[in-house]
Design a protein around this motif. Structure first.
Motif, short mmCIF file in Angstrom:
data_model
loop_
_atom_site.label_atom_id
_atom_site.label_comp_id
_atom_site.label_asym_id
_atom_site.label_seq_id
_atom_site.Cartn_x
_atom_site.Cartn_y
_atom_site.Cartn_z
N ILE A 126 40.90 59.91 -23.61
CA ILE A 126 41.30 58.91 -24.61
C ILE A 126 42.34 59.49 -25.57
N VAL A 127 42.05 60.68 -26.08
CA VAL A 127 42.93 61.31 -27.07
C VAL A 127 44.31 61.59 -26.51
N ASN A 128 44.38 61.97 -25.25
CA ASN A 128 45.66 62.40 -24.66
C ASN A 128 46.40 61.30 -23.91
N THR A 129 45.89 60.08 -23.96
CA THR A 129 46.60 58.96 -23.32
C THR A 129 47.86 58.64 -24.12
N GLU A 130 49.00 58.60 -23.45
CA GLU A 130 50.27 58.35 -24.14
C GLU A 130 50.88 57.00 -23.73
N ALA A 131 50.06 56.09 -23.26
CA ALA A 131 50.57 54.78 -22.84
C ALA A 131 51.20 54.05 -24.01
N ALA A 132 52.39 53.52 -23.81
CA ALA A 132 53.09 52.77 -24.85
C ALA A 132 52.54 51.35 -24.90
N PRO A 140 43.71 44.74 -29.10
CA PRO A 140 42.30 45.17 -29.05
C PRO A 140 42.19 46.69 -29.08
N LEU A 141 41.08 47.15 -29.63
CA LEU A 141 40.86 48.59 -29.75
C LEU A 141 40.81 49.26 -28.39
N SER A 142 40.41 48.54 -27.37
CA SER A 142 40.26 49.11 -26.03
C SER A 142 41.59 49.31 -25.31
N THR A 143 42.70 48.85 -25.90
CA THR A 143 44.01 48.98 -25.26
C THR A 143 44.36 50.46 -25.06
N PRO A 144 44.70 50.88 -23.82
CA PRO A 144 45.08 52.30 -23.60
C PRO A 144 46.22 52.73 -24.52
N GLY A 145 46.06 53.88 -25.16
CA GLY A 145 47.07 54.38 -26.08
C GLY A 145 46.87 53.95 -27.51
N LYS A 147 46.07 54.05 -31.08
CA LYS A 147 45.94 55.22 -31.96
C LYS A 147 44.66 55.20 -32.78
N THR A 148 44.14 54.02 -33.06
CA THR A 148 42.89 53.94 -33.81
C THR A 148 41.73 54.43 -32.96
N LEU A 149 41.71 54.02 -31.69
CA LEU A 149 40.68 54.53 -30.78
C LEU A 149 40.80 56.05 -30.66
N GLN A 150 42.01 56.56 -30.59
CA GLN A 150 42.23 58.00 -30.49
C GLN A 150 41.79 58.72 -31.76
N TYR A 151 42.02 58.09 -32.91
CA TYR A 151 41.63 58.68 -34.20
C TYR A 151 40.12 58.92 -34.23
N TYR A 152 39.34 57.90 -33.85
CA TYR A 152 37.89 58.05 -33.89
C TYR A 152 37.38 58.92 -32.74
N GLY A 566 46.34 56.91 -37.01
CA GLY A 566 45.40 56.10 -36.26
C GLY A 566 44.32 55.46 -37.11
N ARG A 567 44.10 55.97 -38.29
CA ARG A 567 43.10 55.35 -39.17
C ARG A 567 43.56 53.96 -39.62
N HIS A 568 44.89 53.78 -39.68
CA HIS A 568 45.44 52.53 -40.20
C HIS A 568 46.18 51.69 -39.16
N PHE A 569 46.72 52.33 -38.12
CA PHE A 569 47.61 51.63 -37.19
C PHE A 569 47.18 51.85 -35.75
N SER A 570 47.42 50.83 -34.92
CA SER A 570 47.06 50.93 -33.52
C SER A 570 48.20 51.48 -32.66
N HIS A 571 49.47 51.20 -33.06
CA HIS A 571 50.59 51.66 -32.25
C HIS A 571 51.91 51.45 -33.00
N PHE A 572 52.96 52.00 -32.44
CA PHE A 572 54.31 51.80 -32.98
C PHE A 572 55.03 50.83 -32.07
N PHE A 573 55.68 49.84 -32.70
CA PHE A 573 56.45 48.88 -31.92
C PHE A 573 57.89 48.79 -32.43
N GLU A 574 58.80 49.42 -31.75
CA GLU A 574 60.25 49.35 -31.94
C GLU A 574 60.72 49.73 -33.35
N THR A 575 60.30 49.00 -34.38
CA THR A 575 60.79 49.27 -35.74
C THR A 575 59.70 49.66 -36.72
N HIS A 576 58.45 49.42 -36.37
CA HIS A 576 57.38 49.60 -37.37
C HIS A 576 56.06 49.92 -36.68
#
Length: 608
Positions: A126-132, A140-145, A147-152, A566-576
């Motif tokens: 889980i921690v090392n998954t780099e899926a964009a 959803p939290l279960s989405t591969p990559g 960051k919140t799932l990785q944080y916990y 990852g405590r606050h954000f699930s992923h990065f999308f293009e600009t934010h």
């Protein structure tokens, strides 16, 4: 095909190109094949070790039904994700998660001996998954990559690793002194401090073996008649994991071997002390030192001693107050010549008369040989200093906490470390009961000091109710007209030039008057009457910044390295950065601002 012998069907199914899923699907085609597959331990054993070769050492010699084991591993994966997905609503408002909050994970560890390996493997995946994640919306939290799932997952990984390593440490210190070799202690420190890195015992010892082989090769070229080459392999094997009481060779041969060792390690391989970044934590991790060939005196000394021991030499670790050297005596005669090897300075030889620490006497016993436990304790102290020097005052505290908990394990009577740990727990509103019980259970030489810490903890408990932030406690913040930016936007500080991401805001400055005075808020154009933003900075810290000091940027810098993203954000999308569900619930109106900023960025790109 139904006429084929069972052996042929097994031979087909154990082919590496056929997955566990393929075997399951095949078993569903008819009752005959189902019975063959379900009753073949050979098929399931082969498939298990193909998918998880790292479990071979754990399961190879066990009499188990491998199909049941595979089923358990998959069921454990589901439970792991289910438990992880319940964590964000519970701990969203908590900066540090107490061990008591993670107790349910320790219960799982007791289900069976292999669970630790299964859990670590799954959490590392889980921690090392780099899926964009290519979505502008909350996912959803279960989405591969995610960051919140990785944080916990990182939080749980740290917890279960250190639970396991606490048992490893007790086993290590229970070994007889000759078996407490230094590199095992160093591997333990590296594993404790890097829970999301796989620091393999076999890999580290293998690298040390290869360095020893390089020294042998160089020795053969310069001294082909050295007695080392007449030594049987089984004797070398014994030296790998047992401290030597004396050198295996005569004085001239010892000198030859030490000279070649110094040439190979410091000249050919380039091992050296890291003067530029002395207290960076990587200098204390043996895996990093072996890879980068740089480290602190203590880790370089452990590498040198480990290689020397493999070659039949005894190097004694000496822990000076401000340095760490190896003492080498060419013979067992107490009156024979001896000297120090300064591994931090290219293996420089320091004679006893030239060493400032030996000015009081020529005695070999002036400074006693450091035990393995003392060496590990000093490494833990170095990590504490590193955490204090290289962590921003208002940045993440996990490294400091980890080093203090390591000191608590290695030297449970270190009152200074226990007081510091108590302050970390109290500062971050963590459960202090376990530390209180620990203090009361220890037989301290200075019980009054321990009692003082207990009183401090009880006073804290009496005045601070520990509430677990629940999902329904997150209230929506109301935007005001003077707010220009939104949670998730990537910013650059106009004067300090660092990159950051907004994770919180206030319509006006809510910091204490003392903080405002220290940070010259009164010298700002709008002073404290403007929005202030909490931001995660690329150096790992978080800061409180005035709106007039920020501007949006397309350059994200190294923000992704901040562990709290990852405590606050699930992923990065293009600009934010896209908020996770809890953050989105707290700042729902910021979504519109982010989307407008994104659309403007897209338009600007098309115009270019």
């Amino acid at each position: 095909m139904e006429q084929l012998p069972v052996e042929i069907i097994e031979k087909i199914l154990v082919n590496r190109k056929i997955s566990i899923e393929d075997v399951v699907h095949f078993s569903l085609t008819c009752h005959h094949f189902h019975n063959i597959v379900m009753n073949s331990n050979k098929i399931w054993k082969t498939k298990l070790f193909e998918k998880w070769p790292q479990f071979r050492s754990v399961l190879e010699n066990k009499h188990i039904i491998f199909q049941h084991e595979i089923r358990y591993i998959y069921e454990l994966k589901k439970r792991t994700r289910s438990m992880l997905e319940k964590m964000p609503p519970r701990f969203y408002k908590k900066y540090e998660i107490s061990d008591s909050d993670l107790h349910e994970w320790s219960v799982i560890l007791h289900e069976r001996e292999e669970v630790y390996n299964y859990l670590v493997n799954d959490l590392m995946d889980i921690v090392n998954t780099e899926a964009a994640i290519k979505s502008i919306e909350v996912v959803p939290l279960s989405t591969p990559g995610n960051k919140t799932l990785q944080y916990y997952a990182n939080k749980v990984l740290r917890y279960i690793r250190q639970l396991h390593l606490s048992k490893v440490w007790k086993s290590y210190i229970s070994l007889p002194q000759p078996r407490q070799v230094l590199e095992i202690g160093a591997i333990f420190v590296a594993q404790w401090s890097q829970p999301n890195v796989e620091v393999s015992f076999d890999e580290i010892t293998g690298k040390l073996d290869r360095i020893a082989d390089e020294v042998k090769h160089a020795l053969r070229l310069s001294h082909p008649t050295h007695s080392l080459f007449k030594t049987p392999p089984e004797e070398f094997e014994l030296w790998r994991f047992e401290n030597r009481t004396e050198n295996r060779w005569n004085v001239p041969e010892c000198r030859q071997l030490i000279t070649v060792m110094r040439e190979v390690l410091f000249q050919q391989m380039g091992f050296s002390g890291n003067n530029q970044a002395y207290y960076m934590p990587q200098n204390s991790f043996i895996n990093e030192v072996l890879d980068k060939k740089q480290g602190l005196p203590i880790t370089l000394a452990i590498v040198f001693e480990a290689v020397a021991r493999r070659l039949g030499l005894r190097c004694e670790p000496i822990s000076f107050p401000a340095h760490f050297l190896l003492r080498f005596c060419e013979s067992s005669d107490p009156d024979s010549d001896w000297y120090y090897i300064d591994v931090f300075n290219g293996g420089q030889v320091v004679r006893k008369g030239a060493c400032p620490h030996s000015r009081f006497s020529g005695s070999r016993d002036l400074f006693p040989v450091a035990t393995a436990v003392q060496v590990v304790e000093r490494m833990a102290n170095n990590l504490e200093v590193s955490a204090r020097q290289h962590a921003h005052p208002n940045g993440r505290i996990t490294r400091l906490r980890s080093s203090l908990e390591l000191l608590k394990l290695v030297n449970p009577r270190d009152i200074s470390a226990l007081v510091s740990l108590a302050r970390v727990y109290m500062l971050h509103n963590m459960d202090t009961k376990s530390l209180e019980h620990f203090l009361l259970s220890q037989e301290f030489e200075v019980p009054e000091q321990a009692q003082r810490v207990v009183h401090m903890l009880r006073d804290y408990e009496a005045h601070h109710a520990h509430t677990v932030a629940g999902y329904d406690q997150v209230e929506a913040a109301q935007r005001t007209s003077n707010l220009q930016f939104a949670v998730g936007m990537v910013m650059q500080h106009l004067t300090l030039n660092y990159k950051c991401v907004i994770y919180d805001w206030d319509p006006v400055c809510l910091a204490a008057a003392e903080w405002q005075a220290q940070n010259n808020v009164d010298k700002l154009h709008l002073k404290d009457d403007q929005p202030f933003y909490n931001v995660l900075v690329e150096d790992g810290s978080h800061r409180y910044v005035a709106q007039e000091n920020l501007r949006p940027t397309a350059d994200t810098g190294s923000i992704h390295l901040n562990d709290d993203v990852g405590r606050h954000f699930s992923h990065f999308f293009e600009t934010h950065y896209v908020p996770n569900a809890e953050k989105e619930k707290e700042y729902p109106a910021d979504r519109k601002v982010r989307h407008m900023y994104y659309q403007k960025s897209v338009q600007d790109r098309y115009q270019l």
